[in-house]
Design an enzyme around this catalytic site. Structure first.
Site, PDB file in Angstrom:
ATOM      1  N   TYR A   1       0.836  -1.203   0.000  1.00  0.00           N
ATOM      2  CA  TYR A   1       0.000   0.000   0.000  1.00  0.00           C
ATOM      3  C   TYR A   1       0.868   1.250   0.000  1.00  0.00           C
ATOM      4  O   TYR A   1       0.737   2.123  -0.867  1.00  0.00           O
ATOM      5  CB  TYR A   1      -0.914  -0.024   1.221  1.00  0.00           C
ATOM      6  CG  TYR A   1      -1.753   1.224   1.411  1.00  0.00           C
ATOM      7  CD1 TYR A   1      -2.807   1.509   0.545  1.00  0.00           C
ATOM      8  CD2 TYR A   1      -1.503   2.092   2.456  1.00  0.00           C
ATOM      9  CE1 TYR A   1      -3.588   2.635   0.720  1.00  0.00           C
ATOM     10  CE2 TYR A   1      -2.288   3.236   2.643  1.00  0.00           C
ATOM     11  CZ  TYR A   1      -3.317   3.500   1.777  1.00  0.00           C
ATOM     12  OH  TYR A   1      -4.082   4.618   1.949  1.00  0.00           O
TER      13      TYR A   1
ATOM     14  N   THR B   1     -12.971   6.559   9.457  1.00  0.00           N
ATOM     15  CA  THR B   1     -13.928   6.093   8.446  1.00  0.00           C
ATOM     16  C   THR B   1     -14.455   4.702   8.773  1.00  0.00           C
ATOM     17  O   THR B   1     -14.981   4.014   7.904  1.00  0.00           O
ATOM     18  CB  THR B   1     -13.292   6.088   7.048  1.00  0.00           C
ATOM     19  OG1 THR B   1     -12.150   5.206   7.060  1.00  0.00           O
ATOM     20  CG2 THR B   1     -12.863   7.489   6.635  1.00  0.00           C
TER      21      THR B   1
END
Length: 241
Positions: A152, A187
């Protein structure tokens, strides 16, 4: 066709995400909004998926690991809403793994989604660009997290360089290109212990939320934000300071 400016926001798979917040914020400012999502990604993650793109004028399901997807996305947006003025890239592949545990397949998928798709989306945008000089905007979201999140972080580093190159290569079209690092955002992926740690580590003493990022995107897309170009902007409450 609408006379509104059109924004294409990628990675709008969940209502709690940054992409969905960007769609809502720019819609408030009068933009026509197109959003892409890919539920198979969110469905295999702990948080799951929902109708994150429901507030967009146009929602497009797209697997950005497919190199043909960016062209199809732009075709849909242009035929429905008109030329894209702003491209905001919030999509990602993000599966935790380290130097020792990352597989070749996972590494390649991260680079296909986070780096290659970013390049191809920017390429489509630049090839098709037909809005007045100075109005074009490219914004990509990045991360500096690499420890135990190797593919990532590494692919996001490539995303940075690709996006910032557009600030120079698209100069004759008057397009600005910037990268935003939002830091850890609430989130739905943090447990309570991590939330507490982040709050204690942030000078402003709270968690970052998607609206913080959406407000910055709205400014960068406005005429007032037109002088900010070629920058990697940290919008993280000072946690990285």
């Amino acid at each position: 066709m609408t006379e509104k400016k059109t924004v294409l926001v990628t990675g709008v798979g969940r209502t709690a995400g940054i992409g969905a917040a960007v769609v809502r914020r720019l819609a408030e400012q009068g933009w026509a909004t197109a959003a892409t999502y890919w539920h198979p990604y969110d469905d295999r993650m702990p948080w799951g998926s929902d109708d994150g793109a429901k507030d967009a004028d146009l929602a497009i399901e797209a697997d950005l690991s497919d190199p043909e997807a960016p062209a199809r996305i732009f075709d849909r947006v242009e035929s429905t809403l008109g030329k894209v003025t702003a491209l905001v890239m919030c999509h990602c592949e993000s599966v935790d793994s380290s130097i020792l545990t990352t597989s070749v397949e996972s590494f390649d998928l991260h680079f296909a989604v986070n780096a290659r798709a970013t390049w191809l989306l920017i390429k489509e945008y630049g090839t098709r660009h037909a809005v007045p000089f100075g109005e074009g905007r490219i914004i990509a979201f990045t991360s500096d997290h690499t420890v135990h999140n190797l593919p990532y972080g590494a692919s996001k580093g490539a995303l940075d360089r690709i996006t910032l190159a557009a600030a120079r290569e698209f100069a004759e079209m008057g397009i600005t290109a910037n990268v935003v690092n939002p830091g850890p955002n609430d989130t739905g992926w943090m447990d309570e212990a991590l939330k507490k740690h982040i709050v204690e580590s942030t000078p402003l003493g709270r968690l970052g939320v998607p609206k913080d990022s959406a407000d910055l995107v709205a400014f960068l897309c406005s005429p007032e934000g037109g002088w900010i170009n070629g920058q990697l902007l940290k919008s993280d409450g000072g946690i990285s300071g």
